[in-house]
Design an enzyme around this catalytic site. Sequence first.
Site, short mmCIF file in Angstrom:
data_model
loop_
_atom_site.label_atom_id
_atom_site.label_comp_id
_atom_site.label_asym_id
_atom_site.label_seq_id
_atom_site.Cartn_x
_atom_site.Cartn_y
_atom_site.Cartn_z
N CYS A 111 1.04 -1.07 -0.45
CA CYS A 111 0.30 -0.34 0.03
C CYS A 111 1.04 1.22 0.31
CB CYS A 111 -0.35 -0.41 0.93
SG CYS A 111 -0.73 0.17 2.59
N HIS B 164 -19.25 -13.53 -9.60
CA HIS B 164 -19.91 -14.05 -8.45
C HIS B 164 -20.07 -13.78 -7.47
CE1 HIS B 164 -15.62 -14.30 -7.06
NE2 HIS B 164 -16.27 -14.08 -5.74
#
Length: 631
Positions: A385, A548
């Site tokens: 990050c 999904h």
Amino acid sequence: MSEAKAGNVAQEKMQKFGRFLSGMVMPNIGAFIAWGLLTALFIPTGWIPNEYLAAAGGPMSKWLIPLLIGYSGGSAIYQHRGGVLGAIATAGIIAGSDIPMFLGAMIVGPFGGWCIKKFDEAFQDKIPTGFEMLINNFSAGILGGILAILAYAIVGPVVSSLNDILRGGVEFIVNLGLIPLVSILVEPAKVLFLNNAINHGVFSPIGIQESQELGKSIFFMIESNPGPGLGVLLAFCLVGKGMAKSSAPGAVIIHFLGGIHEIYFPYILMKPILLLAVIPAGMAGVFTLSVLNGGLIAPASPGSIFAILAMTPKGAYFANIAAVVVATAVSFVIASIFIKASKDDGSSLEEAQQNMQDMKNRGSKRVESDVVVKGSELKKIIYACDAGMGSSAMGASALRNKLKKAGYGYISVTNCAIGNIPSDAQIVVSHEKLADRAIADSPQAEHLFVQDFIKNDVYDIILAKLQNVEAKVEEVTDSKENAVEDETVLKRENIKMCLDTVTKEEAIKMAGELLYKSGYVGKEYINGMLAREQDVSTYMGRGIAIPHGENAVKDTVKKSGIVVLQFPNGVEFGTGKAKLVVGIAGKGDEHLAILANIAIALDEYTDEQLEELFVTKDKEALYNLFTKSND
């Protein structure tokens, strides 16, 4: 162990040690040069004496340069976190000494990095989720404070005492007029690639202390004098033969003007007797410096004549230039005799260059990683990050604990900042907004992009790679001649070809509708797919997306199955364009098996082959992609 093998091992260790020392100093040469220029210009004996401006150089030698060395040493052990601890420890040793602590920084910097690395390894699995940033910051602060105290009270005085002993020995040699004899060791060591270890590990720290007191130091020119190598290359230019003669003029330019001394090492390795030319040449150069009171004000790195002239203080130009000229002349005369007497036609230079490269690389290991990482090869996962602390630390901790519980504790899962991703990272997990930076920082790795470091599919994707290929595939399909086919999981009519580009939401709805119409899921599953995409991007990379449903609609799955939508021009998924959108419905935990099958299939295809499938009009080719995997 044979004597030859033992010698090779010792040489490898010395070369590795030399590279490590060089790695602490070389990245910070700019600071040395800045300090040297300020000193050369503004000290009382400088070109433009100015007491006010000269004061700017003092903090550089006492604080800035040692801190940079300490940080570099710590980061070499444990990246940025190790660098911070190395710098803290270095600050402690600086505060406890009146001399520039270059040697001390080379000791406590790497030690600080090692300490925090061992702490993290011992406690990383014991940190509760959500407390990573708090514990990481306070552990670094507390450990850094302890190291600073130890460096101040113990290491500093010890290094100062050793420095006094070393300086006393050097002054004794100088007073006896024996300093030219160091070339007997320096010149052969340079050819064995210990030049940086000698220059930056030994001569530079001593030279900087001497330079602060006297305005210059001879030690900066013992290793960096280009004269010995220049004389050998000039001899090859004039009396050499074959390839050695033709390549020598170019080597002269690179060596003398560019400062890359390694260019002449193969010529010595080709004719080791030429060591009898460079050793006397080095001795003659050092003797000239001693007699004429020459020296540099800061390290000349690289050893170019331009760097030497730039670091020459006022009043020392004649001595330094004379040292280069004398060393060149001695080397040229002796080398010419040996080369002329040799029957070698110069063709062995290429072999010597290869031997040199082997010597330089001996003991090092190049780490390579396919862009697509197979489960059996997976050893290192990095969460990255902006700051390399809070969010990525939480994500790494969560994944590490899950993998450990699943029996994959041998896989290293750590976090770092974008820009500090290690070169051996195999899978890098980062936020989708940092995609470009992450890829640029670690092009060798496979990348997974998330919207939330905790709520994501990373564990499922990783676990799919790690599951036993044949066993998981057989849970969903029947094997037939090393191929897997099951019409209930993927029907040919559920492969839609050459679709026009639509939005991400529209593509997901199309996949959901097809799953619903085929009897795999209930109607609610479609909204679950859209909700899942809002929380976590299902773009896998390599032009594939796998939308999904979220856990809330898992009970609407009637049976496991997939549908495939081909968009030749791609659908924008935020982190990349998906040209194949694969809708997934998994009953129970069977979605892992489906993911495993997809991961296995993609592993078998190169990027070029996938690009062909993205535009193919052959439905059977796409069917084979998702229903066949090799043993």
